[in-house]
Design an enzyme around this catalytic site. Structure first.
Site, PDB file in Angstrom:
ATOM      1  N   HIS A 147       5.564   1.258  -2.886  1.00 44.12           N
ATOM      2  CA  HIS A 147       6.432   1.374  -4.062  1.00 44.12           C
ATOM      3  C   HIS A 147       7.880   1.674  -3.694  1.00 44.12           C
ATOM      4  O   HIS A 147       8.809   1.114  -4.290  1.00 44.12           O
ATOM      5  CB  HIS A 147       5.907   2.475  -4.996  1.00 44.12           C
ATOM      6  N   ALA A 162      -1.509  -6.359 -11.630  1.00 46.48           N
ATOM      7  CA  ALA A 162      -0.527  -7.372 -12.012  1.00 46.48           C
ATOM      8  C   ALA A 162      -1.133  -8.351 -13.012  1.00 46.48           C
ATOM      9  O   ALA A 162      -0.485  -8.753 -13.986  1.00 46.48           O
ATOM     10  CB  ALA A 162      -0.029  -8.112 -10.776  1.00 46.48           C
ATOM     11  N   ASP A 219      -4.687   8.216  -6.558  1.00 47.41           N
ATOM     12  CA  ASP A 219      -5.161   7.152  -7.441  1.00 47.41           C
ATOM     13  C   ASP A 219      -5.695   7.677  -8.761  1.00 47.41           C
ATOM     14  O   ASP A 219      -5.412   7.116  -9.821  1.00 47.41           O
ATOM     15  CB  ASP A 219      -6.257   6.347  -6.746  1.00 47.41           C
ATOM     16  N   LYS A 262       1.949   3.661 -11.104  1.00 45.17           N
ATOM     17  CA  LYS A 262       1.642   5.002 -10.670  1.00 45.17           C
ATOM     18  C   LYS A 262       0.588   4.989  -9.569  1.00 45.17           C
ATOM     19  O   LYS A 262      -0.153   3.989  -9.499  1.00 45.17           O
ATOM     20  CB  LYS A 262       1.160   5.842 -11.852  1.00 45.17           C
ATOM     21  N   SER A 279       4.901 -12.673  -4.378  1.00 46.69           N
ATOM     22  CA  SER A 279       3.816 -12.171  -3.551  1.00 46.69           C
ATOM     23  C   SER A 279       4.261 -12.240  -2.095  1.00 46.69           C
ATOM     24  O   SER A 279       5.299 -12.819  -1.779  1.00 46.69           O
ATOM     25  CB  SER A 279       2.560 -13.015  -3.756  1.00 46.69           C
ATOM     26  N   ARG A 280       3.464 -11.676  -1.218  1.00 45.35           N
ATOM     27  CA  ARG A 280       3.795 -11.776   0.203  1.00 45.35           C
ATOM     28  C   ARG A 280       3.556 -13.186   0.726  1.00 45.35           C
ATOM     29  O   ARG A 280       4.058 -13.548   1.789  1.00 45.35           O
ATOM     30  CB  ARG A 280       2.995 -10.756   1.003  1.00 45.35           C
ATOM     31  N   ARG A 300      -3.689  -7.790 -15.088  1.00 44.36           N
ATOM     32  CA  ARG A 300      -3.875  -7.102 -16.370  1.00 44.36           C
ATOM     33  C   ARG A 300      -2.572  -7.043 -17.149  1.00 44.36           C
ATOM     34  O   ARG A 300      -2.532  -7.294 -18.357  1.00 44.36           O
ATOM     35  CB  ARG A 300      -4.381  -5.670 -16.145  1.00 44.36           C
TER      36      ARG A 300
END
Length: 364
Positions: free
Chosen positions: A80, A17, A179, A98, A37-38, A19
């Site tokens: 996601h 986020a 990943d 992704k 955010s949480r 970046r």
């Protein structure tokens, strides 16, 4: 939407986020207007860092914000489906990191929801938007190396990543494949399409995630793709595409190359280099620019990162996991889908797997 700035919301406050927000700040036609955010404290700290006017201590408020044109979802991929689905249900356009989801079923649900709501949805596969990767794709499509016979691509990091790291956590969709392996698999999808057959082997951790995985993808054309990923050893992170009339070699960092070399029989090697005007090779600006172009054009998906291609990649990742026996909490036999995974919706992606390696920037 023509002429005005595109107003972005950012869902999550971790490494990716940050970046993305930093790159958006440098785009004159983009404006980050909200972050969620949480926790409110995390959202406020992020907002202060990047000069964002609104900070929400919950995802629902961002999804309901009518002043947000598009939401960038940067949670761990285990969340996601929930995060992107929340935004799509509220009528927000979405750019989702992704791997798109944990599995193909979740991906199909998001795509169906976006199409039903007639809103924009794109996977944040920045590699596909990279100008030099687009040039490579055009060369292959135009027959520069003849018919593609084989492709090799790898992405491995030395680590070490302790058991508590998200890359080792099944609840967060841990392991090398989702990943890192998503890059070689997506690279093969870009140039060869969806495979007709998948074979794979992996070394699994005690937690049940893959530490390294190798897969052989077969295609109706007769082409083969060999892809490898690892979180236990640094690999060249390179790619090579061989055709009937030549070969293209992409050195370290094939997903954000600064150059590649075209070899053709009877000719001198030809080097293609990134244009300095395109900005730093690690920049995420190109995917942001593609989203904004599509929104202004009234498109609900990008031709550079088509949703059908994203679904094909997720099916291939599912097939590889099925072959090697990796399943995540709540998944049914064969990795066709999951129930909601408790305890993952509130976590945020706090760092990138490659932060410990060169080059400095690494993918999500």
């Amino acid at each position: 939407m023509t002429g005005q700035k595109v107003r972005w919301g950012i869902l999550a406050t971790g490494g990716m986020a940050a970046r993305f927000a930093a790159d958006l700040v440098d785009l004159p036609d983009a404006e980050v207007v909200a972050v969620a955010s949480r926790t409110e404290a995390s959202a406020k700290a992020f907002a202060e860092r990047f000069g964002i006017p609104r900070a929400y201590g919950g995802w629902e408020a961002l999804a309901r914000d009518e002043d947000v044109d598009v939401v960038y979802v940067a949670t761990p991929h285990s969340a996601h489906r929930t995060a992107a689905g929340l935004c799509l249900e509220a009528g927000r356009n979405v750019l989702c990191e992704k791997p798109f989801t944990l599995n193909a079923r979740e991906a199909a649900e998001l795509v169906a929801l976006a199409r039903a709501k007639n809103v924009f949805l794109m996977e944040a596969m920045w590699m596909y938007c990279n100008p030099l990767v687009r040039r490579l794709k055009t060369l292959v499509a135009d027959g520069a190396i003849g018919e593609v016979r084989s492709l090799q691509a790898d992405f491995g990091l030395a680590g070490p990543f302790p058991p508590a790291h998200r890359l080792r956590d099944p609840a967060q969709g841990g392991g090398a494949l989702l990943d890192l392996g998503v890059y070689p698999v997506s690279f093969a999808q870009l140039l060869l399409g969806e495979p007709s057959d998948v074979a794979a082997r992996a070394v699994l951790s005690e937690e049940g995630v893959d530490l390294q995985t190798g897969a052989l993808l077969s295609y109706e054309s007769g082409a083969l793709a060999s892809v490898h990923c690892s979180i236990t050893g640094g690999t060249p992170n390179s790619a090579s595409i061989t055709g009937s009339e030549g070969r293209i070699d992409v050195p370290n960092g094939f997903f954000f190359p600064d150059h590649f070399v075209l070899h053709r029989t009877g000719r001198d090697p030809q080097e293609f280099r990134a244009d300095p005007a395109d900005g730093p090779r690690e920049s995420l600006r190109h995917e942001a620019e593609e989203v904004m172009r599509a929104l202004r054009a009234g498109e609900t998906e990008s031709p550079l990162v088509p949703l059908d291609g994203t679904l094909a990649v997720m099916r291939t990742l599912d097939a590889i996991r099925d072959r090697v026996g990796v399943r995540y909490p709540g998944e049914t036999e064969g990795t066709e889908g999951t129930e909601e995974t408790a305890g993952t919706e509130g976590t945020e992606r706090t760092g990138e797997p490659g932060d410990t390696t060169e080059p400095v920037v690494t993918p999500a």
